[in-house]
Design a protein around this motif. Structure first.
Motif, PDB file in Angstrom:
ATOM      1  N   HIS A 133       0.823  -1.142  -0.061  1.00 16.46           N
ATOM      2  CA  HIS A 133       0.154  -0.181  -0.018  1.00 16.46           C
ATOM      3  C   HIS A 133       0.870   1.311   0.090  1.00 16.46           C
ATOM      4  N   TYR A 136       2.163   3.061  -3.198  1.00 17.23           N
ATOM      5  CA  TYR A 136       1.174   3.898  -4.089  1.00 17.23           C
ATOM      6  C   TYR A 136       1.021   5.258  -3.661  1.00 17.23           C
ATOM      7  N   THR A 137       1.632   5.507  -2.480  1.00 19.08           N
ATOM      8  CA  THR A 137       1.639   6.923  -1.761  1.00 19.08           C
ATOM      9  C   THR A 137       2.003   8.087  -2.874  1.00 19.08           C
ATOM     10  N   VAL A 188       2.439   7.750  -5.976  1.00 19.02           N
ATOM     11  CA  VAL A 188       1.505   8.103  -7.401  1.00 19.02           C
ATOM     12  C   VAL A 188       0.367   8.897  -6.844  1.00 19.02           C
ATOM     13  N   SER A 189      -0.182   8.603  -5.553  1.00 20.14           N
ATOM     14  CA  SER A 189      -1.371   9.184  -5.402  1.00 20.14           C
ATOM     15  C   SER A 189      -1.409  11.127  -5.010  1.00 20.14           C
ATOM     16  N   PRO A 239      -1.439  13.607  -8.410  1.00 20.06           N
ATOM     17  CA  PRO A 239      -2.957  13.894  -8.715  1.00 20.06           C
ATOM     18  C   PRO A 239      -3.776  14.558  -7.946  1.00 20.06           C
ATOM     19  N   ALA A 240      -3.293  14.305  -6.483  1.00 19.41           N
ATOM     20  CA  ALA A 240      -4.467  15.115  -5.544  1.00 19.41           C
ATOM     21  C   ALA A 240      -3.835  16.577  -5.505  1.00 19.41           C
TER      22      ALA A 240
END
Length: 110
Positions: free
Chosen positions: A43, A46-47, A49-50, A53-54
């Motif tokens: 998990h 993916y930090t 990568v997120s 976009p945020a």
């Protein structure tokens, strides 16, 4: 600074500093020497990568130069950046193409 007294400002600065230290210490000092479970490591991958976009999505959907109104120029530049990044798998090419397109469209169409 108008409206904020010195004591409140320093209280906020010290509180944020302590909170930041506590958060880092929780991962580095307490958990740093232990092996993390595989599901947590999966998990955590993916930090990064997120986060991008945020941070970028609100600037595309509600751009500040237009007063928060959606802009076709910003949406086209964002879609181009996404497409170039998807097809080339190159972050720098994606960011460069999106930036050039945004600057070019803004200079052409205002």
């Amino acid at each position: 600074m108008s409206g904020i007294d010195t004591a409140t400002l320093w209280t906020v600065i010290i509180g944020l500093g302590l909170g930041s230290f506590a958060l880092r210490f929780a991962f580095i000092g307490i958990v740093g020497s232990r092996k993390m479970p595989e599901w947590l490591m999966r998990h955590l991958r993916y930090t990064a990568v997120s986060i991008i976009p945020a941070l970028v999505a609100p600037l595309v959907v509600w751009p500040a130069p237009t007063g928060g109104e959606p802009s076709l120029i910003h949406l086209i530049a964002a879609c181009t950046t996404l497409a170039v990044g998807y097809f080339t798998k190159n972050v720098f090419a994606a960011m460069g193409s999106g930036a050039l397109l945004l600057v070019g469209y803004i200079s052409l169409f205002g």
